[in-house]
Each structure stands twice: as structure tokens, then as C-alpha cells.
Design an enzyme around this catalytic site. Sequence first.
Site, mmCIF file in Angstrom:
data_model
loop_
_atom_site.group_PDB
_atom_site.id
_atom_site.type_symbol
_atom_site.label_atom_id
_atom_site.label_comp_id
_atom_site.label_asym_id
_atom_site.label_seq_id
_atom_site.Cartn_x
_atom_site.Cartn_y
_atom_site.Cartn_z
ATOM 1 N N ILE A 11 0.856 -1.178 0.000
ATOM 2 C CA ILE A 11 0.000 0.000 0.000
ATOM 3 C C ILE A 11 0.895 1.233 0.000
ATOM 4 O O ILE A 11 1.752 1.391 0.864
ATOM 5 C CB ILE A 11 -0.943 0.010 1.217
ATOM 6 C CG1 ILE A 11 -1.830 -1.247 1.214
ATOM 7 C CG2 ILE A 11 -1.798 1.282 1.193
ATOM 8 C CD1 ILE A 11 -2.690 -1.423 -0.027
ATOM 9 N N LYS A 12 0.653 2.092 -0.973
ATOM 10 C CA LYS A 12 1.508 3.258 -1.201
ATOM 11 C C LYS A 12 0.922 4.473 -0.492
ATOM 12 O O LYS A 12 -0.230 4.850 -0.730
ATOM 13 C CB LYS A 12 1.584 3.507 -2.711
ATOM 14 C CG LYS A 12 2.876 4.064 -3.221
ATOM 15 C CD LYS A 12 2.841 4.020 -4.750
ATOM 16 C CE LYS A 12 4.140 4.520 -5.342
ATOM 17 N NZ LYS A 12 4.059 4.528 -6.817
ATOM 18 N N ILE A 13 1.730 5.094 0.369
ATOM 19 C CA ILE A 13 1.268 6.232 1.170
ATOM 20 C C ILE A 13 2.259 7.387 1.020
ATOM 21 O O ILE A 13 3.464 7.202 1.205
ATOM 22 C CB ILE A 13 1.161 5.842 2.652
ATOM 23 C CG1 ILE A 13 0.144 4.710 2.828
ATOM 24 C CG2 ILE A 13 0.773 7.044 3.503
ATOM 25 C CD1 ILE A 13 0.039 4.208 4.249
#
Length: 326
Positions: free
Chosen positions: A126-128
Site C-alpha cells: 500500500i503506497k502512502i
Amino acid sequence: MRDINFSLWCDFLERDFINSEFIELIQNGTINGATSNPSIFKEAICNSQAYSEQKAKFSKRSAKKIYEILATNDIKMAAHKMLANYAAGNDGFVSIEIDPNLTLTSDIIEEGKKLYNAIKMPNVMIKIPAISSGFDAMCELMKKGINVNATLIFSKDQAQNCLDAFKEGTKKYSKKFPQTPLPQGVISVFVSRFDRLLDEKLEETGKFGIYNATNIYNKIQNAGQRNVRTLFASTGVKSNQLPADYYIKELLYPNSINTAPLDTIKSFIASGEFTPKTIPSSEEIDRFMTKAKEAGVDYNKVCTKLLDDGLDAFVAAFDEILTSLS
């Protein structure tokens, strides 16, 4: 390149590509990971006919729900094709970014968990974005065993905040699940955008991004967090003055990842030159940065501008997707 634990990931996903050339790139060992972002999905969803059937099928849903169905479908397909790499300990990760309009920590966490649960694959990241509300979200997701890609890193301070978040999240996960594999984290350091902005001011072109990325890479390496690696991003060349694969070859460092556009990857493979790069010394980097400062480069202001520009670009791309699906 596995002898130095260097990985090449593809910074591009689109449904027809995932079912064709993507498979070849995995099978011949060219890539062992993939990344996506709102700009990449904008090009895919808005311009490819591969999504027409699903768009029509779910046309009564909200625009964001349609996007989530299309995007998570692609990520799941790509993750399935990377599963053998993941099982063999050869990366195999595929990244998907949260809605860039979200700025509250609680919303980012909820979105990250929702995307991860929708895809249901162990090799998804998951890219944050590395913003103040993002760091606590990174920690919380990693605490739950979710792999995290911290994105839009331009400064050493951002990288340190990511390291702190990953360390705390890993500690909490390990305490609860001591005998299980650790969730993985990457810190995505953006490179070429510095040079596109600053080259006209500096005597040496194509160097600021390299030296800044190396500084951050050294910080990450020195932290010694075994489940965290540097990922060099924004490695496509926009200038004819540099070779197409310049940012791959100049940053071919041990224990690192480079995610690059498809054409950049093809240029690198075609060159046949895969020699690890000698890492510049701290003294060499300091000399260059001092000259840049003397030339009028304010490092903190530049990092802030590039982060703001990056966030704005992803928001604009995401909103364009939603408009097209409305």
C-alpha cells in the site's frame, strides 16, 4: 544483479500489458516487482479499451467505486503473476496508492486496509505519501502486517520519518506475531525531478538528484532495518542530454530497488551494461551540495516545492479518472 540484492521494478501497469508483455518480463527475469500511481492509472483507465466492459458493467456505481474495482483488479492480476517471485523471496511486490485526496491519518489507514483487503494478496504494497498524516498511517498498517511503500520522498527528513514509522510498526507487529515473516517497507526516493528543476542553475547536470538520492540511500542503509529498502523512483529521463537508462545505471546500488518506466527498462537491458555503481563518498556529495547552495539552491524549499507539486499532480490525475468515470 541478485548477487548485490538489486531489483528492477516496472513503473507501469495496464490490463492488456499485464496479460502479455508483463508476463515475459517476469519470466525472463528482467523485472521482479511493479508500481502504480494515480497518473499511471489515469493513462490506463482513461485511454485503454481494455476497461470498457467493466466500466459498462458497473456504470451504476459511484465513480470512486468503479475506479477501485478497475484498479484493484489490475493489481490483483499483477500480484498473481508475481506470486512465484514472492514465494521464492525474490520480491514480487506490486504497489497501489491510496486516494491522494485523503489527508487525515484515520482516513488514510481506513483506505489502506480497504484496498489491501479488496486485493487479498500477500505481495501487495500500500503506497502512502510521506506527509505528516502519512507517517502514523504507515506505522499502523505495518503493525497489522501490511507491506508499505512510502512515496514522494525528496528530503532526508522525510526518509527519517518513514524509518521511524516503519521501525515502530515492525516492533508492534513482531510483538504480536513473533514467529512470522516481517511486513516489508520501501522508501521511494524521487530522483529526476530535482534535475529537471535545477539543472539550469548548476554547472554539472543530472547530478543533484543522484547525490540527494545517494544521501538518503546511505541514511536508510545505516539504519539497518532489515525489512526496509530504498526504492529509487522518478527514474525516467526527460532530457535528450542524458542516456535513457541514466538513472538506473547511476543508482545501481546494493540492497536497492529501481522502479522505472517500460522504455527506460528496455534501454537498460539493451545496453547490456549491468555493473554495480561505485557509491559517491560523503565528501564528494558534500562538495557538490555546497556548490549548489552557493548557486542559490535552497534545499528545503526545493524539497517542499517538489513534494507539493507531486501531491498536486497525483490529486489532479485521480480526479481526472473520477471525472471520466462519472
